[in-house]
Design a protein around this motif. Structure first.
Motif, PDB file in Angstrom:
ATOM      1  N   CYS A 244       0.863  -1.181   0.000  1.00 14.36           N
ATOM      2  CA  CYS A 244       0.000   0.000   0.000  1.00 14.36           C
ATOM      3  C   CYS A 244       0.899   1.231   0.000  1.00 14.36           C
ATOM      4  O   CYS A 244       1.854   1.307   0.780  1.00 14.36           O
ATOM      5  CB  CYS A 244      -0.907  -0.005   1.231  1.00 14.36           C
ATOM      6  SG  CYS A 244      -2.159   1.301   1.236  1.00 14.36           S
ATOM      7  N   SER A 246       0.799   5.318   0.337  1.00 10.09           N
ATOM      8  CA  SER A 246       0.017   6.514   0.636  1.00 10.09           C
ATOM      9  C   SER A 246       0.633   7.723  -0.056  1.00 10.09           C
ATOM     10  O   SER A 246       1.749   7.679  -0.565  1.00 10.09           O
ATOM     11  CB  SER A 246      -0.061   6.754   2.145  1.00 10.09           C
ATOM     12  OG  SER A 246       1.195   7.185   2.638  1.00 10.09           O
ATOM     13  N   HIS A 247      -0.099   8.849  -0.039  1.00  9.57           N
ATOM     14  CA  HIS A 247       0.390  10.060  -0.688  1.00  9.57           C
ATOM     15  C   HIS A 247       1.498  10.742   0.107  1.00  9.57           C
ATOM     16  O   HIS A 247       2.216  11.584  -0.432  1.00  9.57           O
ATOM     17  CB  HIS A 247      -0.761  11.045  -0.905  1.00  9.57           C
ATOM     18  CG  HIS A 247      -1.757  10.580  -1.914  1.00  9.57           C
ATOM     19  ND1 HIS A 247      -1.406  10.218  -3.187  1.00  9.57           N
ATOM     20  CD2 HIS A 247      -3.102  10.398  -1.834  1.00  9.57           C
ATOM     21  CE1 HIS A 247      -2.481   9.841  -3.862  1.00  9.57           C
ATOM     22  NE2 HIS A 247      -3.509   9.938  -3.065  1.00  9.57           N
ATOM     23  N   GLY A 251       3.379   3.501   4.153  1.00 10.30           N
ATOM     24  CA  GLY A 251       2.740   2.383   3.481  1.00 10.30           C
ATOM     25  C   GLY A 251       2.668   1.142   4.328  1.00 10.30           C
ATOM     26  O   GLY A 251       2.984   1.157   5.521  1.00 10.30           O
ATOM     27  N   GLY A 421      -1.495   6.194  -3.410  1.00 12.74           N
ATOM     28  CA  GLY A 421      -2.940   6.188  -3.191  1.00 12.74           C
ATOM     29  C   GLY A 421      -3.584   4.852  -3.503  1.00 12.74           C
ATOM     30  O   GLY A 421      -4.821   4.735  -3.435  1.00 12.74           O
ATOM     31  N   ASP A 439      -6.742   3.510   1.613  1.00  9.81           N
ATOM     32  CA  ASP A 439      -6.240   4.325   2.712  1.00  9.81           C
ATOM     33  C   ASP A 439      -5.311   3.446   3.543  1.00  9.81           C
ATOM     34  O   ASP A 439      -5.762   2.555   4.253  1.00  9.81           O
ATOM     35  CB  ASP A 439      -7.397   4.847   3.562  1.00  9.81           C
ATOM     36  CG  ASP A 439      -6.947   5.854   4.608  1.00  9.81           C
ATOM     37  OD1 ASP A 439      -5.858   5.657   5.182  1.00  9.81           O
ATOM     38  OD2 ASP A 439      -7.688   6.817   4.873  1.00  9.81           O
ATOM     39  N   CYS A 440      -3.998   3.693   3.434  1.00 13.19           N
ATOM     40  CA  CYS A 440      -3.034   2.847   4.134  1.00 13.19           C
ATOM     41  C   CYS A 440      -3.143   2.964   5.647  1.00 13.19           C
ATOM     42  O   CYS A 440      -2.830   2.023   6.373  1.00 13.19           O
ATOM     43  CB  CYS A 440      -1.615   3.208   3.699  1.00 13.19           C
ATOM     44  SG  CYS A 440      -1.290   3.015   1.932  1.00 13.19           S
ATOM     45  N   TYR A 441      -3.574   4.118   6.144  1.00 16.50           N
ATOM     46  CA  TYR A 441      -3.708   4.307   7.585  1.00 16.50           C
ATOM     47  C   TYR A 441      -4.878   3.496   8.143  1.00 16.50           C
ATOM     48  O   TYR A 441      -4.760   2.826   9.164  1.00 16.50           O
ATOM     49  CB  TYR A 441      -3.926   5.785   7.915  1.00 16.50           C
ATOM     50  CG  TYR A 441      -2.699   6.643   7.724  1.00 16.50           C
ATOM     51  CD1 TYR A 441      -1.702   6.673   8.684  1.00 16.50           C
ATOM     52  CD2 TYR A 441      -2.544   7.422   6.590  1.00 16.50           C
ATOM     53  CE1 TYR A 441      -0.571   7.457   8.527  1.00 16.50           C
ATOM     54  CE2 TYR A 441      -1.418   8.212   6.418  1.00 16.50           C
ATOM     55  CZ  TYR A 441      -0.437   8.233   7.392  1.00 16.50           C
ATOM     56  OH  TYR A 441       0.682   9.005   7.224  1.00 16.50           O
TER      57      TYR A 441
END
Length: 469
Positions: A244, A246-247, A251, A421, A439-441
């Motif tokens: 994953c 993320s921006h 990840g 993303g 959404d990695c979080y």
């Protein structure tokens, strides 16, 4: 009851803004304190710990649980270590922890070993910018370390001397040494989060001259890569793994993850000359314009940017440029003249947002691969391929560039910036690449962030103009 892998759920982590608001509104202070800062190491550690507890409460069978590293499944984009994603891995007995680059374009897991000055100017003991010690592996100090002889099934390069008593050598790009066998410490994301010691063969690097001087975790398709070893030993239920991106450069990675229903997919294109994850596309889509192309590209997590050959490069670049409102300019990016980046644009001091055309690639089967961040921002002569990283938040960038370079590598490469993303699934068992906006979080499918205008993406710039001293 069906297997949990066939169930798709959206859930909120206890440290997420949604749960925090819910807890505070109801006076549940035990949920709201403490609240780790969003994106901090503490936040991600908390996220990983509660994910494991969540899986245990759902009663997932141990054999079906995903595997992650002993220190957690979080990954980080590091500008100070070669502009790529890294993860902490523990090897040997007692365990020694390394910060290794994650490479889907690499076939071998290797770490520095008896390598006093692998990189010019790097001492035997060094630190990263945030104080993390860079270590070396010592076969003599690990009670579970074994020499890999020339007759080993995973000794894939010729030995200078015949006989099983000789150590198997390896040379891979900028790294060379001998192969050794030891245990890689993992955690099963099932009931109890059981520890797993996976025997792996990896490179004991005695010479290394490239950027990844702490090592690389090879995630490629050949039989010596870590995913191959985990699958062949039966430690994962599915010969697959996910990453994953993320921006903001945070990840996740999970072994045994075959993705979920509803994800988009395309089949791998086998290339006997390159054991990489190759996929084919039939068109490039920029805004409302679609251009037919014949494009086969390798999906490479250890490349920060994307490299395209002609005619694909010109097709996407000129279409992107024709739909940009800002003035085209030339910048210097670090020590490299941005002439390499042909399409850069200036932001005005009063500008609060940027409108850009949405970019995507259509596969041979018709699935759409969305490029949520085809650009990178420029701030203090550094590029930020994931949009607003922690370094740039709260400070106004002075420009941005299309994050594509004209390939001189003889092949097309989809790098990390085109995967931001997304959760990308490398399903080796079914020979497919899967993806979805993620959404990695929250470890959940991302909500649609479209503003309702087809083909247009709006990026809000941070307030203020705080320059670095």
């Amino acid at each position: 009851m069906g297997k949990a892998s066939g169930v798709g759920l959206d859930f909120h982590h206890r440290s997420s803004p949604v749960v925090r608001q819910w807890a505070e509104a109801r006076g549940h202070l035990f949920l709201g304190a403490p609240w780790p800062a969003h994106g901090s190491p503490e936040y991600y550690s908390e996220l990983s710990r509660h994910d494991r507890a969540h899986l245990a409460r759902r009663g997932l069978a141990g054999a079906d649980g995903l595997l992650s590293f002993a220190d957690g499944n979080d990954t980080r984009f590091r500008r100070d270590l070669g502009y790529t994603y890294y993860a902490k891995v523990a090897v040997g007995t007692p365990p020694t922890t390394f910060l290794v680059a994650l490479g889907t374009g690499s076939e071998l897991f290797w770490v520095p070993c008896g390598c006093e000055r692998c990189v010019p100017g790097l001492p035997a003991t060094a630190m990263t910018e945030d104080g993390l010690e860079l270590r070396q592996y010592s076969p003599r100090k690990s009670s579970t370390s074994k020499m890999v002889p020339c007759g080993h099934t995973l000794c894939y390069q010729p030995c200078a001397r015949a006989g099983n008593g000789s150590s198997c050598p390896y040379t891979l790009g900028d790294s060379s040494g001998v192969l050794v066998e030891d245990v890689l410490h993992l955690t099963r994301e099932g009931p109890g989060g059981a520890a797993v010691k996976a025997p792996v063969v990896f490179g004991c690097a005695q010479e290394q001259t490239g950027h990844f001087f702490q090592g690389t975790l090879g995630l490629g398709m050949n039989k010596i890569s870590v995913p191959s070893v985990l699958a062949s030993s039966g430690l994962v239920a599915s010969d697959s793994f996910s990453m994953c991106f993320s921006h903001d450069g945070v990840g996740r990675i999970n072994f045994g993850d075959a993705g979920s229903r509803g994800q988009d997919e395309t089949r791998f294109i086998v290339d006997s000359a390159q054991a990489t994850y190759n996929v084919s596309f039939k068109s490039i889509n920029v805004g409302r314009t679609s251009t037919p192309v014949e494009l086969t590209a390798a999906i490479v997590s250890d490349a920060a940017l994307t490299y395209l050959r002609e005619p694909a490069y010109t097709a996407i670049a000129t279409s992107f440029h024709s739909q940009i409102l800002e003035k085209r300019v030339t910048y210097r990016v670090g020590t490299t003249n941005s002439g390499d980046f042909e399409y850069c644009y200036e932001l005005s001091p009063e500008q609060t947002k940027v409108e850009m055309p949405e970019v995507s690639l259509t596969t041979k089967e018709g699935a759409v691969f969305p490029i949520t961040r085809p650009f990178f921002f420029l701030q203090d002569h550094f590029f930020h391929p994931f949009g607003f990283t922690d370094e740039i938040k709260g400070r106004r960038p002075h420009g941005y560039c299309l994050g594509i370079l004209k390939s001189d590598k003889g092949r097309d490469i989809i790098g990390q910036n085109f995967m931001a993303g997304l959760k990308v699934v490398f399903d080796r068992e079914r020979s497919v690449l899967g993806w979805q906006k993620f959404d990695c979080y929250k470890n959940a499918k991302a909500a649609d962030d479209s503003d309702g205008r087809p083909g247009v993406s709006v990026v809000v710039l941070p307030e203020g103009d705080k320059c670095r001293e």
